[in-house]
Design a protein around this motif. Structure first.
Motif, PDB file in Angstrom:
ATOM      1  N   HIS A  84       0.851  -1.194   0.000  1.00  0.00           N
ATOM      2  CA  HIS A  84       0.000   0.000   0.000  1.00  0.00           C
ATOM      3  C   HIS A  84       0.884   1.241   0.000  1.00  0.00           C
ATOM      4  N   ASP A 133      -1.870   5.068  -0.621  1.00  0.00           N
ATOM      5  CA  ASP A 133      -2.933   5.476   0.300  1.00  0.00           C
ATOM      6  C   ASP A 133      -2.737   6.928   0.734  1.00  0.00           C
ATOM      7  N   HIS A 191      -8.939  -2.775  -1.542  1.00  0.00           N
ATOM      8  CA  HIS A 191      -9.944  -1.698  -1.525  1.00  0.00           C
ATOM      9  C   HIS A 191     -11.045  -1.915  -2.563  1.00  0.00           C
ATOM     10  N   ASN A 247     -14.102  -0.134  -1.727  1.00  0.00           N
ATOM     11  CA  ASN A 247     -13.867   1.274  -1.396  1.00  0.00           C
ATOM     12  C   ASN A 247     -13.315   2.001  -2.619  1.00  0.00           C
ATOM     13  N   LYS A 304     -10.812   4.917  -2.526  1.00  0.00           N
ATOM     14  CA  LYS A 304      -9.436   4.706  -2.082  1.00  0.00           C
ATOM     15  C   LYS A 304      -8.583   4.191  -3.238  1.00  0.00           C
TER      16      LYS A 304
END
Length: 184
Positions: free
Chosen positions: A33, A36, A90, A93, A96
C-alpha cells in the motif's frame, strides 16, 4: 488477527520467514500500500496489511509478541476475514487507491478466491458485457471468445470457465442464425 507491517522495520522476506517458516502460520499479505492518502490529503506511510490465522484461540498478548518481534503496530482482532481480505485491495472502497488482487500473497492452506466471487447481479452484468463485446466484434463461437479472454481479460475467462452455458447458448443461436442466412 491483523496488523500493519512497515517494511523499514524488517524486510517482507524476514516477516514471511518468521510467520511461515518459524511459527507455521497461515497468512495473507496485502499488496504494498504505497498510494494510500490520509484524510488531510497527505500520503500515508507505505505499508502492508497482514492477516494471520491460528489453529487455536490466541490472546492479545500472544499476538502482540509476534507484532513486537516484527516491530509492527499493535494487532487488531479480525472479525470478518472476507471483509479484511477484500479491503487489502480496496475493492469495496472505490474512493481509495485500488490495488491488484494478483499481488495478494497467501501462505498456508487458504484460498482467497471465494472472497472475490461475483454476486448474481455482477455475473449478469459480466455476461451482458461479454455479449456486447461479441456483438461489436462479430464473435460467434465460444472458442474464439475463449481465446480472446485467455489472452486479454482474465476476469471474463474465469466467468466463462465457471459459467459457460449461457454465453455458449447465445453464441450458438447466433452462429446457427448466421449459417441459416448463408444457406438461404
Amino acid at each position: 488477527w491483523t496488523f500493519i507491517f512497515y517494511p523499514e522495520s524488517k524486510t517482507l522476506q524476514e516477516c514471511k520467514n518468521y510467520l511461515v517458516d518459524e511459527l507455521h502460520l497461515t497468512i495473507v499479505i496485502s499488496p504494498f500500500h504505497d498510494k494510500d492518502i490520509n484524510p488531510d490529503g497527505t500520503p500515508k506511510k507505505p505499508h502492508y496489511h497482514i492477516l494471520i490465522s491460528f489453529s487455536s484461540k490466541k490472546t492479545f498478548e500472544q499476538v502482540k509478541e509476534i507484532t513486537d518481534f516484527l516491530i509492527s503496530p499493535i494487532p487488531q482482532p479480525c472479525s470478518n476475514k472476507s471483509g479484511m481480505i477484500r479491503y487489502f485491495i480496496h475493492i469495496d472502497n472505490p474512493e481509495k487507491a485500488q490495488y491488484q488482487k494478483s499481488e495478494i500473497q497467501t501462505f498456508g492452506n487458504i484460498d482467497i478466491e471465494d472472497y472475490f466471487k461475483p454476486s448474481s447481479t455482477e455475473k449478469a452484468q459480466m455476461a451482458k458485457e461479454i455479449l456486447q463485446f461479441c456483438n461489436e466484434n462479430k464473435i460467434d463461437s465460444i472458442a474464439e471468445l475463449n481465446d480472446y479472454c485467455m489472452e486479454n481479460n482474465f476476469d471474463w475467462f474465469c466467468f466463462l470457465f465457471n459459467n459457460p452455458f449461457y454465453v455458449n447458448m447465445v453464441l450458438s443461436r447466433r452462429h446457427s442464425a448466421k449459417r441459416e442466412k448463408i444457406q438461404d
